[in-house]
Design a protein around this motif. Structure first.
Motif, mmCIF file in Angstrom:
data_model
loop_
_atom_site.group_PDB
_atom_site.id
_atom_site.type_symbol
_atom_site.label_atom_id
_atom_site.label_comp_id
_atom_site.label_asym_id
_atom_site.label_seq_id
_atom_site.Cartn_x
_atom_site.Cartn_y
_atom_site.Cartn_z
ATOM 1 N N ILE A 149 2.396 -1.702 -4.050
ATOM 2 C CA ILE A 149 3.515 -2.125 -3.005
ATOM 3 C C ILE A 149 4.775 -1.615 -3.197
ATOM 4 O O ILE A 149 5.228 -2.216 -4.372
ATOM 5 N N SER B 74 1.179 1.612 -0.632
ATOM 6 C CA SER B 74 1.944 0.802 0.732
ATOM 7 C C SER B 74 2.642 2.113 1.062
ATOM 8 O O SER B 74 3.041 3.142 0.530
ATOM 9 N N ARG C 65 5.856 2.011 1.584
ATOM 10 C CA ARG C 65 7.122 1.748 1.161
ATOM 11 C C ARG C 65 7.276 3.014 0.098
ATOM 12 O O ARG C 65 6.257 3.009 -0.797
ATOM 13 N N ASP D 96 0.308 -1.290 5.674
ATOM 14 C CA ASP D 96 1.245 -2.281 5.461
ATOM 15 C C ASP D 96 0.842 -2.655 4.109
ATOM 16 O O ASP D 96 -0.307 -2.604 3.488
ATOM 17 N N ASN D 97 1.582 -3.679 3.578
ATOM 18 C CA ASN D 97 1.306 -4.568 2.425
ATOM 19 C C ASN D 97 0.357 -5.230 2.254
ATOM 20 O O ASN D 97 -0.508 -5.395 1.403
ATOM 21 N N LEU E 71 3.135 -4.795 -7.195
ATOM 22 C CA LEU E 71 4.427 -5.093 -6.625
ATOM 23 C C LEU E 71 5.805 -4.194 -7.126
ATOM 24 O O LEU E 71 6.292 -4.897 -8.050
ATOM 25 N N ALA F 153 9.337 -8.219 0.528
ATOM 26 C CA ALA F 153 8.048 -7.454 0.177
ATOM 27 C C ALA F 153 6.950 -8.373 0.268
ATOM 28 O O ALA F 153 5.916 -8.027 0.977
ATOM 29 N N VAL G 130 2.646 -11.899 3.491
ATOM 30 C CA VAL G 130 1.562 -11.327 2.774
ATOM 31 C C VAL G 130 0.957 -12.516 2.167
ATOM 32 O O VAL G 130 1.587 -13.371 1.758
#
Length: 288
Positions: free
Chosen positions: A44, A67, A69, A89-90, A102, A112, A116
């Motif tokens: 992520i 992810s 991102r 997505d995460n 992460l 973040a 989740v």
């Protein structure tokens, strides 16, 4: 150094404080056959450190989920490794992975992880400087195991010794693959984060030597080549089994020029250096 054996089970989230981009000129890691005991890995946020981890793991993993991102880096990594996929997505990264890195700055952790759901069997490996185990446990909720880690960019070459605050077989096995694992208690762990913050200064010292030679007529390419050779030779003399002072003594002749530079320049600046390192440690620990 103890090494882990056996299959890797459960889920792991690795929290990495990073900021940067993988350039298109970056060299991809070698391709490895999938390792039968490596879990599915997720990322992520995909900055410098996450990209180094992906390159180090390479296609040895059955699958690496990224992810959206850090879209540019994620796209480049997906192009280079068959095992890499980009998720929408995460939450999709967490749900599809056993190990999740992460890769965000400390001030981005809440955002973040917002929305989740982290299962209780997740092990969180945090490389976020200045964020304690207790703080992460509060963010992630009760029942989640937290291990802190200091990761080097050299894991991209499977040559980075990673410092961890607790021994966990899954985490240790993964970092052993990437260059080795050093297990310490949380107090010494905080102190070991500080030398890692001085690596750009070490490279800056080599650049200063190069700049001095160039200013005195040495062609830049020749100056860089020679200074890099000097540094590589000095590092090659280091042995983890021997004190650094022993290698230092091998590079000095009593009354010689190496000793002259050290005693007239470096030795006089050690106390100010230690003061700056103390300030870095205070900054990492945050307000009391």
């Amino acid at each position: 150094m103890d090494r882990a054996h056996g299959a890797m089970g459960g889920h792991v989230i690795m929290v990495v404080a990073v900021n940067g981009n993988l350039t298109s000129e970056s060299t991809p890691s070698a391709t490895f056959r999938p390792h039968p005991h490596l879990p599915t890995i997720g990322m992520i946020g995909v900055g410098v450190m996450a990209s180094a981890l992906v390159r180090g793991i390479g296609d040895a993993a059955q699958k690496i989920l990224l992810s959206p991102r850090g879209a540019k880096n994620a796209r480049l990594l997906a192009q280079r490794h068959d095992a890499v996929e980009v998720c929408p997505d995460n939450q999709a990264v967490v749900e599809g992975s056993e190990v999740v890195f992460l890769c965000v700055r400390p001030d981005q952790i809440d955002d973040a992880l917002s929305g989740v759901t982290v299962p209780e069997d997740v092990v969180v490996v945090s490389v976020v400087a200045g964020v304690s185990t207790e703080q992460l446990a509060t963010i992630l909720g009760p029942g989640v195991t937290v291990v802190r880690a200091t990761v080097q960019v050299s894991v991209s070459r499977r040559a980075g010794l990673t410092v961890v605050s607790h021994d966990h077989p899954t985490v240790r096995a993964l970092f052993d693959l990437l260059g080795g694992t050093l297990i310490v208690e949380e107090g010494p762990f905080d102190a070991l984060q500080v030398p890692a913050a001085a690596m750009s200064s070490l490279l800056g010292y080599l650049k200063a030597l190069t700049d001095w030679a160039v200013a005195r007529g040495v062609p830049p390419a020749d100056a860089e080549r020679f200074v890099i050779s000097l540094a590589q030779g000095a590092v090659a003399d280091l042995d983890p089994a021997d004190p650094i002072a022993e290698a230092l003594s091998h590079h000095e002749t009593p009354g010689g020029v190496n000793e002259f530079v050290r005693t007239h320049w470096l030795d006089k600046r050690i106390d100010p250096l230690h003061e700056v390192l103390d300030q870095v440690l205070d900054r990492l620990k945050g307000p009391a």
